[in-house]
Write an enzyme that holds these catalytic residues in place. Structure first.
Site, PDB file in Angstrom:
ATOM      1  N   TYR A   1       0.843  -1.189   0.000  1.00  0.00           N
ATOM      2  CA  TYR A   1       0.000   0.000   0.000  1.00  0.00           C
ATOM      3  C   TYR A   1       0.873   1.232   0.000  1.00  0.00           C
ATOM      4  CZ  TYR A   1      -5.029   0.044   0.053  1.00  0.00           C
ATOM      5  OH  TYR A   1      -6.330   0.043  -0.345  1.00  0.00           O
TER       6      TYR A   1
ATOM      7  N   GLU B   1      -0.381   4.909  -0.493  1.00  0.00           N
ATOM      8  CA  GLU B   1      -1.135   6.153  -0.719  1.00  0.00           C
ATOM      9  C   GLU B   1      -0.197   7.345  -0.584  1.00  0.00           C
ATOM     10  OE1 GLU B   1      -4.441   6.079   1.972  1.00  0.00           O
ATOM     11  OE2 GLU B   1      -5.643   4.851   0.616  1.00  0.00           O
TER      12      GLU B   1
ATOM     13  N   THR C   1      -4.078   6.413 -21.769  1.00  0.00           N
ATOM     14  CA  THR C   1      -3.959   5.062 -21.234  1.00  0.00           C
ATOM     15  C   THR C   1      -2.547   4.580 -21.551  1.00  0.00           C
ATOM     16  OG1 THR C   1      -4.731   4.094 -23.302  1.00  0.00           O
ATOM     17  CG2 THR C   1      -6.394   4.491 -21.612  1.00  0.00           C
TER      18      THR C   1
ATOM     19  N   LYS D   1      -2.615   0.805 -24.934  1.00  0.00           N
ATOM     20  CA  LYS D   1      -3.013   0.740 -26.347  1.00  0.00           C
ATOM     21  C   LYS D   1      -1.738   0.749 -27.198  1.00  0.00           C
ATOM     22  CE  LYS D   1      -7.524   2.481 -25.020  1.00  0.00           C
ATOM     23  NZ  LYS D   1      -8.563   3.531 -25.103  1.00  0.00           N
TER      24      LYS D   1
ATOM     25  N   ARG E   1      -2.485  -2.412 -18.430  1.00  0.00           N
ATOM     26  CA  ARG E   1      -3.692  -1.586 -18.374  1.00  0.00           C
ATOM     27  C   ARG E   1      -3.531  -0.555 -17.275  1.00  0.00           C
ATOM     28  NH1 ARG E   1      -6.803  -4.289 -21.759  1.00  0.00           N
ATOM     29  NH2 ARG E   1      -8.270  -2.578 -21.756  1.00  0.00           N
TER      30      ARG E   1
HETATM   31  C1  PLP Z   1      -9.558   3.873 -24.262  1.00  0.00           C
HETATM   32  C2  PLP Z   1      -9.852   5.326 -24.050  1.00  0.00           C
HETATM   33  C3  PLP Z   1     -10.162   5.841 -22.786  1.00  0.00           C
HETATM   34  C4  PLP Z   1     -10.522   4.981 -21.595  1.00  0.00           C
HETATM   35  O1  PLP Z   1      -9.665   4.110 -21.157  1.00  0.00           O
HETATM   36  P1  PLP Z   1     -10.109   2.929 -20.149  1.00  0.00           P
HETATM   37  O2  PLP Z   1      -8.784   2.480 -19.683  1.00  0.00           O
HETATM   38  O3  PLP Z   1     -10.858   1.958 -20.989  1.00  0.00           O
HETATM   39  O4  PLP Z   1     -10.947   3.525 -19.085  1.00  0.00           O
HETATM   40  C5  PLP Z   1     -10.280   7.208 -22.634  1.00  0.00           C
HETATM   41  N1  PLP Z   1     -10.144   8.026 -23.687  1.00  0.00           N
HETATM   42  C6  PLP Z   1      -9.890   7.573 -24.930  1.00  0.00           C
HETATM   43  C7  PLP Z   1      -9.760   8.530 -26.038  1.00  0.00           C
HETATM   44  C8  PLP Z   1      -9.750   6.201 -25.147  1.00  0.00           C
HETATM   45  O5  PLP Z   1      -9.529   5.763 -26.384  1.00  0.00           O
END
Ligand code: PLP
Length: 421
Positions: A56, A58, A228, A231, A237
């Site tokens: 933890y 914080e 994020t 991607k 994630r």
């Molecule tokens: C994927 C995405 C998000 C959200 O991401 P999560 O991790 O799924 O909550 C926010 N903004 C854009 C433009 C995205 O493509």
């Protein structure tokens, strides 16, 4: 059966271990075209599954509410320094649990419930969290939305300026989830300045392209960069918020204690590794190859009579309008899935159909590029898509099964990072 990749898991919970194995096989044998997905490296996977999970912490490095942070502080500081270096920003917060909570933290930092905020409409390619009605951001704030022009499929910056000056939003979001074209951050910056708005570039989809120099960077043009990490950036994630020094305190306070408790340290470690990988010359090649593949795939689809929103792509993403093929997006997506090609159905701008049953599919090249496919493979991929869409129209399951085995054959020659051979 490859369950012994996770021997302790297999011994403790064979039922769950079998599901993980099945997912490994599915990911290995299919062609993943979902533009928001990727394969993390084995190193990122290892970092994300460590005992850092047990801690933890914080607060922020050097200012925590729990003791025993000797190593955790250094992990987080490493991730922060790497993010700042890679994106050329003053400040980085690597704690947001994912993209949606990262964006919510931006609202918390700069707006009050009921304030006007502006973003791209979801059906035009924007994200839920940019003030769309069904999202908390659209019910707690007053969302006003811009779109693309009907004839070009491109953002009309004059219309964005007019809306911003009429509405004077507290926050303007640029970026989205289904945008096949380059975002003009300078144009948005001049609009936000005129309107007196905080400008946020949500680069969740294109962060890896920016890091690799294959898309212009918003750094220096916008107040906050939200992204994020899972991607095109090819990390675990998670999410990051980056900003100018003047906004650092507001952003940090909004993430913790404003919105979150303890950060997910195992994810922070995975992000640090992904940022290290993204700083290598090979990642520059990767980012450019993603775009080259997408352009080649778009050209091959156009040759096969597909209608692409905006006529093509500048980045990793292609939005196909299937109206002319007489196959709804969902029917096509499900047929492609049976053919071993994983996509998602998607609205197209001005879609006459409903969001849960829209006219389009959205595809992209980050995952296949991670596996080493090149522009020479894109006509093959376009052929599979074309044959599968035709097979969907005729409910020809044999044709879909034939494509599935061709896909598995090619994929076997291009093992994915992080997956068993
Ligand atoms: C994927 C995405 C998000 C959200 O991401 P999560 O991790 O799924 O909550 C926010 N903004 C854009 C433009 C995205 O493509």
């Amino acid at each position: 059966m490859t369950a012994h990749r996770q021997p302790a898991l297999f011994a403790t919970d064979p039922e769950l271990a079998a599901l993980v194995s099945a997912e490994e096989t599915l990911q290995a044998e299919t062609l993943r075209l979902i533009p928001s997905e990727n394969y993390v490296s084995a190193a990122v996977l290892e970092a994300s599954g460590t005992v850092l999970q047990n801690k933890y912490s914080e607060g922020y490095p050097g200012r925590r509410y729990y003791e025993g942070q000797q190593n955790i502080d250094r992990v987080e500081a490493l991730a922060i320094e790497r993010a700042k270096g890679l994106f050329g920003v003053d400040h980085a917060n690597v704690q947001p649990y994912s993209g949606s909570p990262a964006n919510l933290a931006v609202y918390l930092a700069f707006a009050k419930p009921g304030d006007t905020v502006m973003g791209m409409a979801l059906p035009m390619g924007g994200h839920l969290t940019h003030g769309w009605g069904v999202s908390a951001t659209g019910s707690w704030f007053r969302g006003v939305q811009y779109g693309v022009s009907a004839d070009t499929g491109l953002v009309d910056y004059d219309a964005v300026r007019a809306l911003a000056l009429a509405e004077r939003p507290k926050i303007i979001f640029c970026g989205g989830t289904a945008l096949p074209r380059t975002i003009d951050f300078e144009a948005f910056a001049s609009i936000a300045e005129e309107a007196g708005s905080v400008l946020v570039a949500d680069v969740a989809h294109i962060a890896g392209l920016i890091a690799g120099g294959a898309h212009p960077s918003p750094a220096g043009h916008v107040d906050v960069i939200s992204t994020t990490t899972h991607k095109t950036l090819r990390g675990p994630r998670g999410a990051m918020l980056m900003c100018r020094e003047e906004h650092a305190k507001a952003i940090d306070k909004a993430v913790f204690p404003g919105l979150q408790g303890g950060p997910h340290n195992q994810t922070t470690a995975g992000i640090a590794v992904a940022l290290h990988e993204a700083a290598q010359p090979s990642f520059v090649s990767y980012a450019h190859a993603v775009v080259a593949n997408a352009k080649a795939l778009a050209a091959a689809l156009l040759e096969r009579g597909f209608d692409l929103v905006s006529g093509g792509t500048d980045n990793h993403l292609i939005l196909i309008d299937l109206t002319g093929k007489d196959v709804p997006g969902k029917v096509a997506a499900k047929a492609l899935d049976r053919a071993g090609i994983v996509v998602n159905y998607n609205t197209v701008p001005f879609d006459p159909r409903k969001p849960f049953d829209p006219s389009g599919i959205r595809i992209g090249t980050p995952s296949l590029t991670s596996r080493g496919l090149t522009v020479a493979h894109m006509p093959v991929v376009a052929d599979w898509i074309s044959r599968a869409v035709d097979a969907a129209a005729k409910a020809d399951e044999a044709a879909l099964a034939a494509i599935r085995s061709e896909v598995a054959d090619l994929m076997a020659a291009f093992p994915a990072p992080g997956l068993p051979l």
